[in-house]
Design a protein around this motif. Structure first.
Motif: not given
Length: 125
Positions: A4-22
């Motif tokens: 089960q993946a999660s953590g996606g979304g909208l982010v501005q260029a240069g930004g960060s995001r962390r995805l998780s998969c349990i």
């Protein structure tokens, strides 16, 4: 095993995001875990993998130096930390698992027999 993946979304260029998969099920530590991604109108491509046992990591050239894959075997979870995101990183990101995967095949999706549902990351310019 179910992923089960999660953590996606909208982010501005240069930004960060962390995805998780349990992952559900037992013996999480025998699996090589990977993240693949599929950009709009393109095929699915390898992004990063982390080996069972040694936790050696592998990256595609397009994400090397910007993305970091890690795993927490106690939590049955694999993460993808994405930094310095660019619009070309916009894609649906999938986690995948394969038990006792040979090191030569970490970037080949046909060798992964368990897949999560995908989580979409959109990077705006």
């Amino acid at each position: 095993v179910q992923l089960q993946a999660s953590g996606g979304g909208l982010v501005q260029a240069g930004g960060s995001r962390r995805l998780s998969c349990i992952a559900s099920g037992r013996s999480f530590n025998i699996y090589t875990l990977a993240w693949f991604r599929q950009a709009p109108g393109k095929g699915r491509e390898f992004a990063a993998a982390i080996r069972y046992g040694t936790s050696a990591t592998y990256y595609s050239d397009s994400v090397k130096g910007r993305f970091t894959i890690s795993r927490d075997n106690a939590k049955n979870t694999v993460y993808l930390q994405m930094d310095s995101l660019q619009p070309e990183d916009t894609a649906v990101h999938y986690c995948a698992a394969a038990s006792f995967l040979h090191d030569d095949y970490y970037n080949i999706e046909q060798y992964y027999n368990f897949w999560g549902q995908g989580t979409k990351v959109t990077v705006s310019s």
